[in-house]
Design an enzyme around this catalytic site. Sequence first.
Site, PDB file in Angstrom:
ATOM      1  N   GLY A 249     -10.251  -4.444  62.475  1.00  0.00           N
ATOM      2  CA  GLY A 249      -9.436  -3.243  62.512  1.00  0.00           C
ATOM      3  C   GLY A 249     -10.063  -2.209  63.433  1.00  0.00           C
ATOM      4  O   GLY A 249     -11.251  -2.270  63.762  1.00  0.00           O
ATOM      5  N   CYS A 250      -9.254  -1.238  63.847  1.00  0.00           N
ATOM      6  CA  CYS A 250      -9.734  -0.239  64.801  1.00  0.00           C
ATOM      7  C   CYS A 250     -10.798   0.670  64.194  1.00  0.00           C
ATOM      8  O   CYS A 250     -11.875   0.854  64.772  1.00  0.00           O
ATOM      9  CB  CYS A 250      -8.563   0.574  65.345  1.00  0.00           C
ATOM     10  SG  CYS A 250      -7.398   1.153  64.089  1.00  0.00           S
ATOM     11  N   TYR A 251     -10.520   1.238  63.025  1.00  0.00           N
ATOM     12  CA  TYR A 251     -11.536   2.065  62.372  1.00  0.00           C
ATOM     13  C   TYR A 251     -12.820   1.278  62.080  1.00  0.00           C
ATOM     14  O   TYR A 251     -13.925   1.755  62.371  1.00  0.00           O
ATOM     15  CB  TYR A 251     -10.986   2.657  61.073  1.00  0.00           C
ATOM     16  CG  TYR A 251      -9.953   3.738  61.230  1.00  0.00           C
ATOM     17  CD1 TYR A 251     -10.244   4.929  61.900  1.00  0.00           C
ATOM     18  CD2 TYR A 251      -8.677   3.596  60.680  1.00  0.00           C
ATOM     19  CE1 TYR A 251      -9.291   5.933  62.026  1.00  0.00           C
ATOM     20  CE2 TYR A 251      -7.722   4.591  60.796  1.00  0.00           C
ATOM     21  CZ  TYR A 251      -8.028   5.760  61.464  1.00  0.00           C
ATOM     22  OH  TYR A 251      -7.084   6.755  61.577  1.00  0.00           O
TER      23      TYR A 251
ATOM     24  N   THR B 244     -14.137  -1.102  63.610  1.00  0.00           N
ATOM     25  CA  THR B 244     -14.902  -1.337  64.836  1.00  0.00           C
ATOM     26  C   THR B 244     -15.826  -0.163  65.129  1.00  0.00           C
ATOM     27  O   THR B 244     -17.017  -0.343  65.424  1.00  0.00           O
ATOM     28  CB  THR B 244     -13.950  -1.587  66.021  1.00  0.00           C
ATOM     29  OG1 THR B 244     -13.219  -2.796  65.798  1.00  0.00           O
ATOM     30  CG2 THR B 244     -14.721  -1.717  67.331  1.00  0.00           C
TER      31      THR B 244
ATOM     32  N   GLN C 105     -13.319   5.516  70.925  1.00  0.00           N
ATOM     33  CA  GLN C 105     -12.756   4.348  71.600  1.00  0.00           C
ATOM     34  C   GLN C 105     -11.256   4.554  71.773  1.00  0.00           C
ATOM     35  O   GLN C 105     -10.651   5.447  71.172  1.00  0.00           O
ATOM     36  CB  GLN C 105     -13.001   3.076  70.785  1.00  0.00           C
ATOM     37  CG  GLN C 105     -12.208   3.025  69.486  1.00  0.00           C
ATOM     38  CD  GLN C 105     -12.376   1.740  68.698  1.00  0.00           C
ATOM     39  OE1 GLN C 105     -13.155   0.877  69.049  1.00  0.00           O
ATOM     40  NE2 GLN C 105     -11.636   1.605  67.608  1.00  0.00           N
TER      41      GLN C 105
END
EC number: 1.2.1.38
Length: 349
Positions: free
Chosen positions: A148-150, A152, A315
């Site tokens: 997931g983005c968070y 990462t 990011q």
Amino acid sequence: MISVGIVGGTGYTGVELLRILLRHPKAQVRVLTSRTEAGKPVADMFPNLRGHTDLQFSDLNIDALKECDVVFFATPHGVAMQHAKDLIAAGTKVIDLAADFRLQNLEQFEKWYGMEHACPDVLKDSVYGLTELNREKIKQAQVIGNPGCYPTTVQLGLAPLLKSAQALIETKNIIIDAKSGVSGAGRKASLGMIYSENADNFKAYGVAGHRHHPEIVEALENIAGKKDVFEGLLFVPHLVPMIRGMLSTIYVDLTEAGKQTALQALYENFYANEKFVDVMPANSSPETRSVRGANELRIALYKPQPNKLIILAAQDNLVKGASGQAVQNMNLMFGFNEDEGLQGIGLLP
């Protein structure tokens, strides 16, 4: 040249995959599916791709996907696990950008995603695709669960501390205050995502519990090699009125060993050979616009008090937080240079 399929080509992560792969010298997208736009030229929906591809969306055809070397699933949760077993039996590798192969804990998966896992045997053999921390396993993987983005930002933000031979932080006191642009919610229309609801607005969501929380905890346990030491971790995501970008501010308490450690040097050494992680000078402030469109995560450290450390991680949620990292994983799986097709520089202004 490898052949690529993308299932779910009309969402933001799907079209971002296509944008990246169209510039990849060793991969060619041959199948691009959509449940609602079959037969429609891609460039009619995404005019930025006009003149760069003549692909059309098609219905999901498992036989066509089996002809691909790798298939990306940029779909809602629960889709990839319905097809992964058939694809890997045909020799096709699978990279899922949803949550089907992120959590090894089936109980947690079912609790947070409201469904039973369709292929727990495939899940067991799948690899979590945080590239910088799981590189060797990714090279051998048949199925990747793209992070997931968070999670990462959190894992890359904390890994140097957790990988240290000494206990540098109090793991039960971690606070993660994270912000994301609205593209992180996907392309599907909803009231909470329309312009008049988000412009000039800033709000927290998922405060009582967010699906990325169990992923963060499981991943940090794997990094630290310890179970049940992150029970007190707090994670609160926020929605900010911009399209792309993510900034996580992570607060940790330092142990006595942590107070004595040269933390800036620790991070610089840990990421010295990483092409996509930039450790900025101490007391810098990474900006989301500096990584917009790039497969890069920028980290900065602050030590406001002797026993406190603040980690900032920025990011592009659609690139390093999703599609770019997925292509990074694909490169490893096929023995390509890790930065193949990912050398783009952030867009500024």
